[in-house]
Enzyme design. Structure first.
Site, PDB file in Angstrom:
ATOM      1  N   ASP A   1       0.878  -1.084  -0.008  1.00 52.94           N
ATOM      2  CA  ASP A   1       0.027  -0.070   0.002  1.00 52.94           C
ATOM      3  C   ASP A   1       0.990   1.077   0.075  1.00 52.94           C
ATOM      4  O   ASP A   1       1.764   1.164   0.584  1.00 52.94           O
ATOM      5  CB  ASP A   1      -0.901   0.279   1.255  1.00 52.94           C
ATOM      6  CG  ASP A   1      -2.170  -0.701   1.213  1.00 52.94           C
ATOM      7  OD1 ASP A   1      -2.228  -1.562   0.376  1.00 52.94           O
ATOM      8  OD2 ASP A   1      -2.931  -0.772   2.199  1.00 52.94           O
TER       9      ASP A   1
ATOM     10  N   HIS B   1       4.532  -7.603   0.066  1.00 56.54           N
ATOM     11  CA  HIS B   1       4.347  -8.710  -0.765  1.00 56.54           C
ATOM     12  C   HIS B   1       5.150  -9.121  -2.111  1.00 56.54           C
ATOM     13  O   HIS B   1       5.644  -8.265  -2.478  1.00 56.54           O
ATOM     14  CB  HIS B   1       2.727  -8.887  -0.594  1.00 56.54           C
ATOM     15  CG  HIS B   1       2.073  -8.971   0.614  1.00 56.54           C
ATOM     16  ND1 HIS B   1       1.427 -10.116   0.944  1.00 56.54           N
ATOM     17  CD2 HIS B   1       1.974  -7.862   1.558  1.00 56.54           C
ATOM     18  CE1 HIS B   1       0.792  -9.902   2.214  1.00 56.54           C
ATOM     19  NE2 HIS B   1       1.197  -8.579   2.384  1.00 56.54           N
TER      20      HIS B   1
ATOM     21  N   SER C   1       8.381   3.218   4.984  1.00 54.62           N
ATOM     22  CA  SER C   1       9.430   3.559   4.373  1.00 54.62           C
ATOM     23  C   SER C   1       9.535   3.657   2.787  1.00 54.62           C
ATOM     24  O   SER C   1       8.281   3.972   2.421  1.00 54.62           O
ATOM     25  CB  SER C   1      10.827   3.038   4.860  1.00 54.62           C
ATOM     26  OG  SER C   1      11.845   3.433   4.145  1.00 54.62           O
TER      27      SER C   1
END
Length: 283
Positions: free
Chosen positions: A89, A146, A249
């Site tokens: 995200d 992921h 980050s």
């Protein structure tokens, strides 16, 4: 630009590693009153949507770090059928072709593949005409990473470095930011050739970790991990979790075979994107 410089200048003066260590300490504190105070204030400040979290009750987390790397309900991030999906995200900082081994950091600012990966010229040469995408994770975002595509784990390099913020203002000011900060470069083989996922640290990022290693210990020395023989289950399927940030980050995604990657035309610098959304097709 002047505002960006003013925002960034204090980062050259403050003890970034000391502040990060202190933040990491408090993020692991399990005192109920303190950890609940930190979590609830963070949720309010950044408008975190806890309805997506697998554990919705903020008080159920043992410490702030457990809350920060919270798991999401699977139905909240369905995986598309795209050849390459978004691994996080976040927001797209930059995306496009690697030009003669150079990646665009921000307007007018570039850094090299060799600098980013802290590798020899022969390895960097594989990515000279590749493709890349830089993905920034804001504080409110889901902070697990992921796999964008099925891949075989090859090796991993921990690269010590600075801990500048990776917020957009800083990327526009600090030269070669992603090649200066602490980072973890993870090398994979895919059906279209080599791929690297670089997890970049930043101020108050307490730890970077992977699903097979756990937290990677911070060090002053570069460290390489070879998985060519001893790592048994090396194939990681698309959509599977591969790592996490305990605060912060940025992820830089690199594909060596640039001719095979065609980015989704809707993906532009500044675009918001979520885990599982289409990123590219393989041609």
């Amino acid at each position: 630009m002047f505002r960006d410089v003013l925002k960034t200048l204090p980062q050259y003066l403050i003890p970034k590693h000391g502040i990060t260590a202190l933040a990491g300490y408090f993020a692991d504190v399990k005192n109920p009153r303190l950890k609940n105070f930190l979590i609830q204030n963070f949720i309010r400040k950044f408008d975190v949507d806890m309805s997506e979290a697998l554990i919705e009750d903020p008080k159920s987390y043992d410490c702030f770090n457990d809350f920060f790397i919270r798991h999401l309900k699977p139905e909240c991030r369905p995986l598309s059928q795209s050849d390459v999906i978004c691994p996080v995200d976040g927001c797209i900082s930059e995306i496009g072709k690697i030009e003669r081994g150079q990646l665009l950091q921000a307007k007018g600012k570039y850094y090299s593949v060799q600098e980013l990966l802290a590798c020899d010229g022969q390895l960097a040469e594989q990515f000279v005409q590749g493709q890349f995408a830089t993905l920034y994770l804001s504080p409110k975002d889901y902070h697990r990473v992921h796999m964008p595509i099925d891949a075989e784990l090859v090796s991993m390099t921990y690269i010590p470095g600075a801990l500048f913020s990776v917020q957009p203002a800083t990327t526009r000011v600090v030269p070669k930011l992603f090649a200066r900060n602490e980072r973890l470069a993870i090398f994979f083989k895919t059906k279209i050739g080599p791929m690297v996922m670089v997890m970049v640290g930043a101020t108050i990022v307490g730890a970077i970790g992977t699903s097979w290693h756990g937290d990677v210990k911070r060090s002053k020395e570069l460290e390489r991990f070879d998985y060519s023989e001893q790592f048994l289950d090396k194939i990681i399927s698309q959509g599977s979790e591969m790592g996490y940030f305990k605060l912060g980050s940025t992820v830089v995604l690199l594909f060596a075979n640039g001719e095979k990657i065609q980015w989704d035309k809707e993906l532009l610098a500044g675009s918001k994107i979520q885990l599982g959304k289409p990123m590219a097709i393989i041609t």
